[in-house]
Scaffold this motif. Structure first.
Motif, mmCIF file in Angstrom:
data_model
loop_
_atom_site.group_PDB
_atom_site.id
_atom_site.type_symbol
_atom_site.label_atom_id
_atom_site.label_comp_id
_atom_site.label_asym_id
_atom_site.label_seq_id
_atom_site.Cartn_x
_atom_site.Cartn_y
_atom_site.Cartn_z
ATOM 1 N N GLY A 1 71.362 59.555 48.862
ATOM 2 C CA GLY A 1 71.897 59.151 47.572
ATOM 3 C C GLY A 1 70.751 58.589 46.748
ATOM 4 N N MET A 2 71.066 57.763 45.812
ATOM 5 C CA MET A 2 70.044 57.088 45.016
ATOM 6 C C MET A 2 69.454 55.959 45.862
ATOM 7 N N SER A 3 68.165 55.730 45.723
ATOM 8 C CA SER A 3 67.524 54.612 46.406
ATOM 9 C C SER A 3 66.685 53.847 45.385
ATOM 10 N N THR A 4 66.271 52.668 45.778
ATOM 11 C CA THR A 4 65.481 51.819 44.891
ATOM 12 C C THR A 4 64.225 51.389 45.629
ATOM 13 N N ASP A 5 63.072 51.561 44.990
ATOM 14 C CA ASP A 5 61.828 51.137 45.638
ATOM 15 C C ASP A 5 61.623 49.637 45.435
ATOM 16 N N ILE A 6 60.531 49.087 45.977
ATOM 17 C CA ILE A 6 60.321 47.636 45.919
ATOM 18 C C ILE A 6 60.071 47.126 44.493
ATOM 19 N N ASN A 7 59.752 48.041 43.583
ATOM 20 C CA ASN A 7 59.536 47.650 42.186
ATOM 21 C C ASN A 7 60.799 47.776 41.346
ATOM 22 N N GLY A 8 61.911 48.141 41.986
ATOM 23 C CA GLY A 8 63.175 48.271 41.267
ATOM 24 C C GLY A 8 63.384 49.625 40.620
ATOM 25 N N ASN A 9 62.492 50.581 40.867
ATOM 26 C CA ASN A 9 62.644 51.924 40.305
ATOM 27 C C ASN A 9 63.679 52.708 41.101
ATOM 28 N N GLU A 10 64.626 53.331 40.396
ATOM 29 C CA GLU A 10 65.615 54.167 41.066
ATOM 30 C C GLU A 10 65.033 55.547 41.331
ATOM 31 N N LEU A 11 65.275 56.046 42.548
ATOM 32 C CA LEU A 11 64.789 57.359 42.947
ATOM 33 C C LEU A 11 65.970 58.214 43.374
ATOM 34 N N ASN A 12 66.013 59.452 42.880
ATOM 35 C CA ASN A 12 67.062 60.344 43.363
ATOM 36 C C ASN A 12 66.634 60.902 44.725
#
Length: 190
Positions: free
Chosen positions: A38-49
């Protein structure tokens, strides 16, 4: 009767039932471990598909030939028996593969998009830190119930979800991932 069906759907009874059955599935003839991204979030708060997430892991794998992938998909992690089974297969030189589907909400088509070879698995009932620092910087500090050391991450064009079924229930994989009821488990060819 309609009220009960709606209540079950609202409470995600089928999804929870599937998760319990997969966690406790002790059969040993699974063809693949399946993960729906699903969608994930990196440590900088960026959403990744889903595609962006896999690209992060592909880039990280290039630096050392493997990377550690993590997931919280099973609430209590993989069963100890399942982990031992896969570790034994890996030690015997068998190829253990994970296939990644990507949900529509994460830039995919509810189908298989990528695959990788699993070199090791660590799982715990509670979220744990990575066994090493050999995973993407974008996810440093993350804790998860399941960690898999993977390699050979690539686009998958030979296997699609309609060819597979969920091992524990024999449900059609394409249908259950389209219904958003299945995020991690064990699948085999129909």
């Amino acid at each position: 009767e309609l009220y009960l069906k709606l209540k079950k759907k609202y409470l995600n009874v089928e999804g929870v039932k599937q998760m319990i059955e997969d966690r406790d599935d002790n059969s040993i003839d699974n063809d693949f471990i399946f993960m729906k991204l699903g969608m994930s979030t990196d440590i900088n708060g960026n959403e990744l598909n889903g595609h962006e997430t896999i690209k992060v892991y592909i880039e990280d794998e290039k630096s050392r030939g493997f990377t550690w992938f993590s997931t919280q998909a099973l609430y209590y992690g993989m069963s100890e028996k399942k982990v031992k089974h896969y570790k034994k297969l890996i030690k015997q030189g068998e190829t253990v593969k994970i296939i990644f589907g990507i949900g529509e909400s994460a830039g995919g088509s509810n189908d298989i998009a990528y695959s990788a070879i699993i070199q090791d698995i660590i799982s715990d009932k509670s979220p744990i830190s990575a066994p090493t620092s050999d995973y993407p910087d974008e996810f440093k500090g993350e804790q998860a119930r399941i960690w898999m050391k993977i390699s050979d991450i690539k686009a998958e064009d030979k296997i699609n979800a309609s060819m597979l079924k969920v091992k524990s229930t024999e449900a059609d994989l394409k249908q259950v991932i389209s219904n958003s009821q299945y995020h991690f488990g064990y699948v085999c060819f129909k």
